[in-house]
Design an enzyme around this catalytic site. Structure first.
Site, PDB file in Angstrom:
ATOM      1  N   CYS A 173       0.843  -1.204   0.000  1.00  0.00           N
ATOM      2  CA  CYS A 173       0.000   0.000   0.000  1.00  0.00           C
ATOM      3  C   CYS A 173       0.878   1.254   0.000  1.00  0.00           C
ATOM      4  O   CYS A 173       1.997   1.249   0.512  1.00  0.00           O
ATOM      5  CB  CYS A 173      -0.882  -0.016   1.244  1.00  0.00           C
ATOM      6  SG  CYS A 173      -1.911   1.453   1.468  1.00  0.00           S
ATOM      7  N   SER A 228       0.631   3.760   1.790  1.00  0.00           N
ATOM      8  CA  SER A 228       0.924   4.251   3.152  1.00  0.00           C
ATOM      9  C   SER A 228       2.280   3.722   3.634  1.00  0.00           C
ATOM     10  O   SER A 228       3.050   4.455   4.266  1.00  0.00           O
ATOM     11  CB  SER A 228      -0.185   3.857   4.131  1.00  0.00           C
ATOM     12  OG  SER A 228      -1.370   4.542   3.814  1.00  0.00           O
ATOM     13  N   HIS A 230       4.902   5.745   1.842  1.00  0.00           N
ATOM     14  CA  HIS A 230       5.158   7.055   2.455  1.00  0.00           C
ATOM     15  C   HIS A 230       6.258   6.934   3.517  1.00  0.00           C
ATOM     16  O   HIS A 230       7.129   7.790   3.633  1.00  0.00           O
ATOM     17  CB  HIS A 230       3.908   7.589   3.168  1.00  0.00           C
ATOM     18  CG  HIS A 230       2.814   8.099   2.278  1.00  0.00           C
ATOM     19  ND1 HIS A 230       2.991   9.121   1.378  1.00  0.00           N
ATOM     20  CD2 HIS A 230       1.501   7.767   2.186  1.00  0.00           C
ATOM     21  CE1 HIS A 230       1.835   9.379   0.771  1.00  0.00           C
ATOM     22  NE2 HIS A 230       0.913   8.568   1.231  1.00  0.00           N
ATOM     23  N   HIS A 265       0.401  -3.074   6.882  1.00  0.00           N
ATOM     24  CA  HIS A 265      -0.790  -2.782   7.688  1.00  0.00           C
ATOM     25  C   HIS A 265      -2.075  -3.245   6.990  1.00  0.00           C
ATOM     26  O   HIS A 265      -3.166  -2.921   7.442  1.00  0.00           O
ATOM     27  CB  HIS A 265      -0.873  -1.261   7.923  1.00  0.00           C
ATOM     28  CG  HIS A 265      -1.091  -0.532   6.636  1.00  0.00           C
ATOM     29  ND1 HIS A 265      -0.058  -0.268   5.762  1.00  0.00           N
ATOM     30  CD2 HIS A 265      -2.214  -0.101   6.041  1.00  0.00           C
ATOM     31  CE1 HIS A 265      -0.551   0.307   4.676  1.00  0.00           C
ATOM     32  NE2 HIS A 265      -1.859   0.421   4.810  1.00  0.00           N
ATOM     33  N   CYS A 272      -7.361  -2.897   4.230  1.00  0.00           N
ATOM     34  CA  CYS A 272      -7.056  -1.465   4.052  1.00  0.00           C
ATOM     35  C   CYS A 272      -7.751  -0.895   2.826  1.00  0.00           C
ATOM     36  O   CYS A 272      -8.682  -0.112   2.941  1.00  0.00           O
ATOM     37  CB  CYS A 272      -5.560  -1.161   4.011  1.00  0.00           C
ATOM     38  SG  CYS A 272      -5.231   0.597   3.670  1.00  0.00           S
TER      39      CYS A 272
HETATM   40  N1  APR Z   1      -3.016  13.807 -10.291  1.00  0.00           N
HETATM   41  C1  APR Z   1      -3.731  12.679 -10.526  1.00  0.00           C
HETATM   42  N2  APR Z   1      -3.324  11.456 -10.112  1.00  0.00           N
HETATM   43  C2  APR Z   1      -2.153  11.356  -9.464  1.00  0.00           C
HETATM   44  C3  APR Z   1      -1.359  12.493  -9.168  1.00  0.00           C
HETATM   45  C4  APR Z   1      -1.821  13.767  -9.633  1.00  0.00           C
HETATM   46  N3  APR Z   1      -1.156  14.888  -9.408  1.00  0.00           N
HETATM   47  N4  APR Z   1      -0.265  12.084  -8.484  1.00  0.00           N
HETATM   48  C5  APR Z   1      -0.375  10.737  -8.342  1.00  0.00           C
HETATM   49  N5  APR Z   1      -1.512  10.296  -8.922  1.00  0.00           N
HETATM   50  C6  APR Z   1      -2.024   8.906  -8.982  1.00  0.00           C
HETATM   51  C7  APR Z   1      -1.001   7.850  -9.312  1.00  0.00           C
HETATM   52  O1  APR Z   1      -0.777   7.744 -10.712  1.00  0.00           O
HETATM   53  C8  APR Z   1      -1.667   6.588  -8.729  1.00  0.00           C
HETATM   54  O2  APR Z   1      -2.510   5.941  -9.667  1.00  0.00           O
HETATM   55  O3  APR Z   1      -2.475   8.541  -7.672  1.00  0.00           O
HETATM   56  C9  APR Z   1      -2.515   7.125  -7.570  1.00  0.00           C
HETATM   57  C10 APR Z   1      -2.027   6.689  -6.197  1.00  0.00           C
HETATM   58  O4  APR Z   1      -2.230   5.318  -6.109  1.00  0.00           O
HETATM   59  P1  APR Z   1      -1.285   4.300  -5.308  1.00  0.00           P
HETATM   60  O5  APR Z   1       0.138   4.655  -5.477  1.00  0.00           O
HETATM   61  O6  APR Z   1      -1.740   2.907  -5.657  1.00  0.00           O
HETATM   62  O7  APR Z   1      -1.654   4.625  -3.777  1.00  0.00           O
HETATM   63  P2  APR Z   1      -2.786   4.000  -2.802  1.00  0.00           P
HETATM   64  O8  APR Z   1      -2.225   2.783  -2.130  1.00  0.00           O
HETATM   65  O9  APR Z   1      -4.057   3.915  -3.538  1.00  0.00           O
HETATM   66  O10 APR Z   1      -2.872   5.129  -1.694  1.00  0.00           O
HETATM   67  C11 APR Z   1      -3.362   6.429  -2.004  1.00  0.00           C
HETATM   68  O11 APR Z   1      -4.347   6.782   0.154  1.00  0.00           O
HETATM   69  O12 APR Z   1      -4.336   5.634   2.176  1.00  0.00           O
HETATM   70  C12 APR Z   1      -3.749   6.649   1.428  1.00  0.00           C
HETATM   71  O13 APR Z   1      -1.492   6.682   2.246  1.00  0.00           O
HETATM   72  C13 APR Z   1      -2.297   6.385   1.140  1.00  0.00           C
HETATM   73  O14 APR Z   1      -1.883   8.636   0.538  1.00  0.00           O
HETATM   74  C14 APR Z   1      -2.079   7.338   0.011  1.00  0.00           C
HETATM   75  C15 APR Z   1      -3.392   7.286  -0.762  1.00  0.00           C
HETATM   76 ZN    ZN Z   2      -3.112   1.140   3.404  1.00  0.00          ZN
END
Ligand code: APR
Ligand code: ZN
Length: 364
Positions: free
Chosen positions: A38, A40, A43, A59, A164
């Protein structure tokens, strides 16, 4: 047992042999069956949230209960369980009103057990665990209230994602924003969590569901999970494009990245009387700039939701039932499976935006 340890930020996780203690009072030992990769955790790896090292991350997980400590009720060895990453004291004001995600009854160190001590050690050194869980490991010892027994006929990879991504995304729609049928919805960020916001919106019969991402493969996934329209934010202003598609803005805009800029966009693409909802978790000390006047003249609402504002003992089983009924797609979220040894590849693929969700599975 083996675990993947974060020894320093911006470094690969290190697979090491470590020692785990038996569960003490109010604790449960769980053999991990599957655990998701994930953002998170990412990060933390990137140092956007500095909680301290060495730490075992992970998590989003499910497993089989191996052993229970003294005074544990409601969980038995052999139970299949989805793990929750939030504690539940059961008696504080927020637990009492069903908002246990924000439980304020446990005020101690969030990265060890409630009694302040660690159960995992490397050569005598205590290791911290993310979410009082640390599931990038063969076993965890975890507070009993974070172990939610569920039916035994569901695969571990699906159960892990309930822990999650599914709960966070669907819960944002159902529990937090309470989207009404026919509403227009925009979802900025179509990763593992954002795709669940999209399928949550489809579940409650939203009308237009507009997916916004920078990557075309994510927009393709978004369509598979119920998006009716897509906007590539790399090609022109996403706020303008969403306004144009909806004739002025959406009823609900969800930010599912954790970025000040996209939070601003979510607010700007919300129509008068609408709701912008922050799901993504921004790096520590991020800022967003918002015009306060619109909260009066447009009656815009800006809300946040953590962990889908879930009540795990209620929400996990109902999300499983919705999945078995074919109303939520969870297996379909899994684009890659890894062994624990391949975990760094999992984060590289997440970082490059290649997957909907990756999952680490353990041999049964
Ligand atoms: N505009 C549009 N989309 C974006 C941008 C942007 N500026 N920056 C990143 N993205 C997209 C990425 O291309 C990706 O598809 O955001 C998505 C993030 O997805 P993941 O990396 O799979 O992250 P995910 O596990 O879904 O978590 C997203 O939720 O729980 C929180 O901590 C977690 O902050 C995180 C968020
Ligand atoms: Zn998560």
């Amino acid at each position: 047992m083996k675990a993947a340890i974060l020894n320093d930020y911006e470094q690969p996780l290190s697979i090491e042999e470590i020692r785990i203690d038996p569960p003490r009072t109010g604790e449960v030992k769980v053999r991990i069956g599957a655990t998701g990769v994930c953002h998170s955790d990412y990060h933390v790896i990137k140092g956007e949230w500095k909680y301290g090292v060495p730490m075992i991350l992970g998590h989003e997980a499910a497993g089989i209960v191996e052993e229970i400590g003294p005074n544990v009720v409601g969980v038995q060895p052999g139970d299949h369980a989805v793990l929750s990453f939030r504690p539940y004291c059961g008696v504080c004001r927020l637990c009492t009103i069903g908002r246990s995600v924000m439980c304020e009854g446990h005020t101690g160190n969030r990265f060890v057990m409630h009694d302040g001590t660690a159960r995992v050690h490397r050569n005598g050194e205590d290791l911290m665990i993310l979410g009082r869980m640390g599931s990038f490991a063969e076993y965890v010892v975890i507070p009993a209230e974070q172990v939610i027994p569920v039916r035994k006929d569901v695969s571990m990879d699906v159960l892990a994602l309930i822990g999650c991504a599914v709960t966070t995304g669907v819960g944002a729609v159902v529990n937090a924003a309470k989207v009404e049928p026919g509403s227009s919805v925009a979802v900025i960020g179509c990763g593992g969590v954002g795709l669940n916001v999209i399928q949550g919106a489809a579940l409650v019969s939203a009308g237009q569901i507009i997916a916004v991402d920078l990557l075309d493969n994510k927009l393709e996934y978004a369509r598979q999970f119920g998006a009716t329209d897509t906007v590539n934010a790399a090609e022109g202003d996403p706020v303008e494009q969403v306004r144009e598609l909806t004739g002025g803005g959406v009823d609900y805009a969800f930010e599912v990245i954790g970025n000040g800029k996209t939070v601003e966009q979510a607010v700007q693409m919300t129509r008068a009387g609408g709701t912008a909802c922050i799901v993504g978790m921004a790096p520590q000390n991020s800022k967003a700039t918002i015009d306060p006047l619109i909260f009066v003249t447009k009656e815009t609402r800006l809300i946040g939701t953590w962990y889908g504002s879930a009540r795990p003992r209620f929400d996990f089983p109902r999300l499983i039932e919705l999945t078995l009924a074919g109303k939520l797609k969870v297996k379909e979220l899994i684009s890659r499976r890894y062994t624990l040894d391949q975990i760094n590849e999992g984060f590289e693929r997440l970082g490059r935006g290649e997957v909907a969700r990756g999952v680490i599975t353990f041999p049964v």
